[in-house]
Design a protein around this motif. Structure first.
Motif: not given
Length: 572
Positions: A279-284
């Motif tokens: 699970i990878t979530l973008s801070l942008a």
């Protein structure tokens, strides 16, 4: 013996003596009068009977005049036959092309001038003067080294990952706050028994997202981070589906608004199984305000959006990327660097020469061929390899800087020249050079003279050459012909007596024109670029008979032409 017999013997002796005398006279007459010397031998004997060239020069009325010939450093070091010939015939060695910044300055910036140093030291014992150049030019420069010094500083980018929460330092039962005050997440052992301690999030009705107070490693800020990764395990009832992963970053704990991402089920692992690093979530997506981007400490809110939460979290990792940075040097910084390199170069040359030359070409070819009122530049062009325009960084003052630096290191007992080429029929360039010298002297640098190089031939426009000499004389400066030779239009193998006669007349005319048009006090001398005809392997006019001697060291008619001109102008 009777008297008649004695008389007969005496008569025989007289007859034999008479015959011998007649025979001897006949043989003598054949040698002396019937076998003539070839004209070529007679001509060569006449040339060999001439004196040394410098013996035809009067120096008392022209104190700065020198008669020179170009020669290589190897000839000096090896005491070659050509070097000995030049010493005998001339009073100055022409070393106008021996200095090369490219060959002397090494790739690391160190300077090696042992060839110049040893040659001038060897020549110093002979009492023969030397003229050396060129100190500052745009070609044959160690440009790669110089450009590396003024290049922008590129700091490479960096990237990496920081595990900001892994629960291994916690005790079992330790709790973390959530976005609702009535629910806390707590630390347990991994039910699978593989990853140590993990965080369990449970809420029977509604959802709650755990919150973590994060302090980033020193030197890094939130703006350097791009994504958040988290290990997740949840069942179909309790977080695997729902309305997606939720994340927020804030400055304090409490009920904060979150941003939604895809549900755990969409990241490629099944329910009730750990999704390790999936699970990878973008801070942008968070659109953080600038104040938070600059933060090193903050609160991370992270969890699964579900109506009845019961899931596990572990190994919360933040991935960062610090982009490379380019530090651009200012024009002032570049100028300071290049001036320092010019200082280092001129000091090294002055120390290596150790007073072994009385005159130098400091600046070579300053004026632009296409715009002769301006100095050359590489701005706006593709600069070739081994080319460097010092003036593009030091400005129009570059000649004044170079002259003053060289005088500082070499001493004042030296004549310094600015050398320019392609002046025949080019009044605009002569005027541009004159104006440039006036400007240079206005900056406090004394320019002693102007030097020029002339590659003439039998068809050269004499009136244009004379006009050039007159214009140079009008500057009031010392005028030096630092390299001159006269070609005949063909190679040695095709040249004939008529061409050599014409060449001799051309040499005679040129030396005479120099004397006629340059006042005695302004005469700095003539250097013959090719004392000998050129070898076929030469880089300059290969195989052409441009010299005063043949390659076998025989004097040519051109030698006599120079003698006639010098003798005719003795004392003038």
């Amino acid at each position: 013996m009777n008297t008649n017999t004695h008389k007969g013997f005496n008569g025989l002796v007289l007859l034999v003596v008479f015959v011998l005398l007649i025979t001897g006279c006949a043989k003598f007459e054949n040698r002396e009068f019937l076998v003539d010397k070839p004209q070529s031998i007679l001509d060569q004997e006449a040339l060999d009977a001439l004196g040394e060239l410098k013996s035809y020069v009067t120096y008392s009325n022209q104190p700065s005049f020198t008669l020179g010939a170009e020669i290589s450093l190897n000839d000096i070091r090896n005491n070659s036959l050509l070097y000995r010939l030049v010493q005998k015939q001339f009073d100055q060695l022409g070393l106008g092309s021996v200095l090369s910044h490219l060959n002397s300055v090494q790739a690391d910036g160190s300077i090696v001038l042992t060839d110049l140093e040893s040659a001038l030291a060897a020549n110093d014992t002979t009492g023969t003067d030397a003229y050396v150049g060129h100190l500052v030019w745009h070609q044959n420069q160690r440009s790669a080294y110089l450009n590396s010094l003024i290049a922008d500083i590129v700091l490479p980018g960096e990237s990496g990952s920081d595990v900001v929460v892994d629960f291994e330092s916690n005790n079992l039962g330790d709790t973390y706050p959530t976005t609702t005050s009535d629910v806390e997440a707590y630390v347990i052992n991994d039910p699978d028994g593989k990853s140590g301690k993990v965080l369990r999030v449970v809420r029977t009705t509604g959802t709650a997202y755990p919150q973590f107070q994060i302090t980033l490693p020193e030197g890094r800020q939130l703006k350097h981070y791009t994504t958040v990764q988290v290990d997740f395990k949840g069942g179909t009832c309790c977080g695997y589906f729902g309305f997606g992963m939720q994340m927020a970053i804030s400055s304090s704990l409490g009920n904060v608004g979150t941003v939604g991402y895809a549900s755990p089920s969409s990241f490629g692992f099944p329910a009730d199984v750990w999704g390790r690093g999936l699970i990878t979530l973008s801070l942008a997506n968070l659109n953080l305000p600038e104040s938070l981007k600059e933060a090193n400490t903050f609160v991370l809110t992270l969890g699964s959006g579900t109506g009845a939460a019961d899931y596990l979290l572990d190994n919360i990792t933040m991935n960062w990327n610090i982009p490379g940075e380019t530090i651009v040097k200012t024009p002032e910084e570049k100028a300071a660097i290049i001036r320092g390199e010019l200082d280092k170069w001129l000091k090294a040359v002055a120390e290596a020469a150790n007073g072994g030359a009385s005159s130098w070409s400091v600046v070579y070819q300053p004026m632009d061929d296409n715009n002769p009122s301006e100095i050359r530049t590489g701005v706006g062009t593709t600069v070739p390899a081994n080319t460097f325009y010092w003036q593009d960084y030091l400005g129009k003052d570059y000649a004044a800087i170079a002259i003053n630096l060289f005088r500082q290191y070499y001493g004042n007992n030296v004549k310094l020249f600015i050398t320019e080429t392609n002046l025949i029929g080019n009044t605009a360039k002569i005027q541009g050079l004159k104006d440039f010298i006036t400007y240079t002297e206005s900056k406090g640098a004394q320019v002693d003279g102007i030097a020029t190089e002339l590659a003439l031939d039998l068809n050269t426009n004499k009136s244009q050459v004379e006009a050039m000499l007159s214009a140079l004389a009008g500057t009031g400066k010392l005028i030096k012909i630092s390299a001159v030779d006269i070609g005949v239009g063909v190679t040695v193998s095709l040249a004939n007596n008529d061409l050599y006669e014409s060449q001799a007349e051309m040499y005679k005319w040129f030396v005479d024109a120099y004397y006629r048009l340059i006042p005695p006090a302004q005469r700095a001398g003539i250097i013959f670029k090719s004392p000998m005809d050129r070898a076929t392997s030469s880089n300059w006019r290969p195989g052409e008979p441009v010299g005063l001697w043949t390659t076998q060291y025989l004097r040519k008619k051109a030698y006599a032409g120079v003698v006639e001109a010098l003798e005719a102008n003795k004392g003038k």
